[in-house]
Design an enzyme around this catalytic site. Sequence first.
Site, PDB file in Angstrom:
ATOM      1  N   HIS A 141      47.794 -31.888 -31.137  1.00  0.00           N
ATOM      2  CA  HIS A 141      46.282 -31.579 -30.883  1.00  0.00           C
ATOM      3  C   HIS A 141      46.203 -30.022 -31.426  1.00  0.00           C
ATOM      4  O   HIS A 141      44.789 -29.854 -31.406  1.00  0.00           O
ATOM      5  CB  HIS A 141      46.089 -31.422 -29.384  1.00  0.00           C
ATOM      6  CG  HIS A 141      46.157 -32.927 -28.777  1.00  0.00           C
ATOM      7  ND1 HIS A 141      45.450 -33.984 -29.374  1.00  0.00           N
ATOM      8  CD2 HIS A 141      46.770 -33.335 -27.487  1.00  0.00           C
ATOM      9  CE1 HIS A 141      45.600 -34.905 -28.384  1.00  0.00           C
ATOM     10  NE2 HIS A 141      46.341 -34.627 -27.567  1.00  0.00           N
ATOM     11  N   ASP A 177      51.203 -41.740 -30.201  1.00  0.00           N
ATOM     12  CA  ASP A 177      50.920 -41.019 -28.702  1.00  0.00           C
ATOM     13  C   ASP A 177      49.487 -41.655 -28.515  1.00  0.00           C
ATOM     14  O   ASP A 177      48.864 -42.232 -29.187  1.00  0.00           O
ATOM     15  CB  ASP A 177      50.721 -39.692 -28.930  1.00  0.00           C
ATOM     16  CG  ASP A 177      50.219 -38.957 -27.648  1.00  0.00           C
ATOM     17  OD1 ASP A 177      51.496 -38.250 -26.984  1.00  0.00           O
ATOM     18  OD2 ASP A 177      49.369 -38.931 -27.137  1.00  0.00           O
ATOM     19  N   HIS A 179      47.092 -40.318 -27.335  1.00  0.00           N
ATOM     20  CA  HIS A 179      45.926 -39.708 -27.633  1.00  0.00           C
ATOM     21  C   HIS A 179      45.671 -39.417 -29.170  1.00  0.00           C
ATOM     22  O   HIS A 179      46.953 -39.323 -29.956  1.00  0.00           O
ATOM     23  CB  HIS A 179      45.873 -38.170 -26.949  1.00  0.00           C
ATOM     24  CG  HIS A 179      46.095 -38.013 -25.488  1.00  0.00           C
ATOM     25  ND1 HIS A 179      47.243 -38.336 -24.780  1.00  0.00           N
ATOM     26  CD2 HIS A 179      45.043 -38.238 -24.589  1.00  0.00           C
ATOM     27  CE1 HIS A 179      47.046 -38.384 -23.418  1.00  0.00           C
ATOM     28  NE2 HIS A 179      45.724 -38.360 -23.326  1.00  0.00           N
TER      29      HIS A 179
HETATM   30 ZN   LIG Z   1      49.342 -37.806 -25.468  1.00  0.00          ZN
END
Ligand SMILES: [Zn+2]
Length: 327
Positions: A141, A177, A179
């Site tokens: 991220h 993942d 996300h």
């Molecule tokens: Zn994640």
Amino acid sequence: MAKCCGNTNGANGRKPEAVLLYTHPACLAHDPGIGHPESPARLRAVLEALDDPRFAAIERIEAPRATRVQLECAHDPALIDRIFSSAPHDGHTQLDADTAMSPDSLEAALRAAGAVCAAVDALIDGRDTRAFCAVRPPGHHATRDTAMGFCLFNNIAIGAAQALARGIERVGIVDFDVHHGNGTQDIFWNDARVMYASTHQAPLYPGTGARGETGVGNIVNAPLPPGAGSAQFRATMSETVLPRLVDFRPQLVMVSAGFDAHRLDPLASLNFDADDYDWVTRELVAVANAHAQGRIVSSLEGGYSLTALRESTSAHVAAMMERITPA
Ligand SMILES: [Zn+2]
């Protein structure tokens, strides 16, 4: 696509492939706060799972620190300065609502990014062909200029940039993942030398990763709806991600290995099983064998059920250890 030549204990007399395991005790000391899901217990669970005798062929290597030069290949100097200056002497510094630093976090973040760089170097130097980085904080991220989503530096992106600096012409990153890896996408948005492909739940944090986000044709987003399980994951990988990865002909395959799409994970609503991580790893190893001289570097991202982490990491690393030849 993948075809396994036999079981790991070698009915045909073959030994398991060695896998280099990069980690560092500092990664256990990073403490984002009591009750935070990205806890040191996660990495303890992963390392304990890999202590099993079936992983005896793993070579454990202490991760070095990433250098300032390596960090600057993926991040703005201002972000690096901010992380260095935010490390507290005690207590916590909050970088955003869910991203915090404790006194040991800077060292952990440098070792996490350094692990991926060292793994890339080892593979390019021909020391081995497969590496897994058991590190935290996670990275995908973190954008070029912002630490967010439990991530300080973008480990996989820094490693990919290291590969480019070493002369690799095409790096293929696959991120499963749950996300979307908005940071990795951001860092390579305009860089056709890197393909970034992600399966992830949508809608979900961080809200990016729509199909229409394609960069310069090098970004492949394959969102999955809440509740999606093995069949949808495998179909999406087989029909969308893997064909694009094969077409890209990566000279190095990299994996953002988050295990929070597992059905037990408390932060999301996909329903993968450990078998899915075994399957996808075999597929990725097959692509690496076909195009990248077998070179594959995987780095731990998310995964917040300790049970799922143990099972999934074991499946992932065991699949990396098997001899798999392209069909
Ligand atoms: Zn994640």
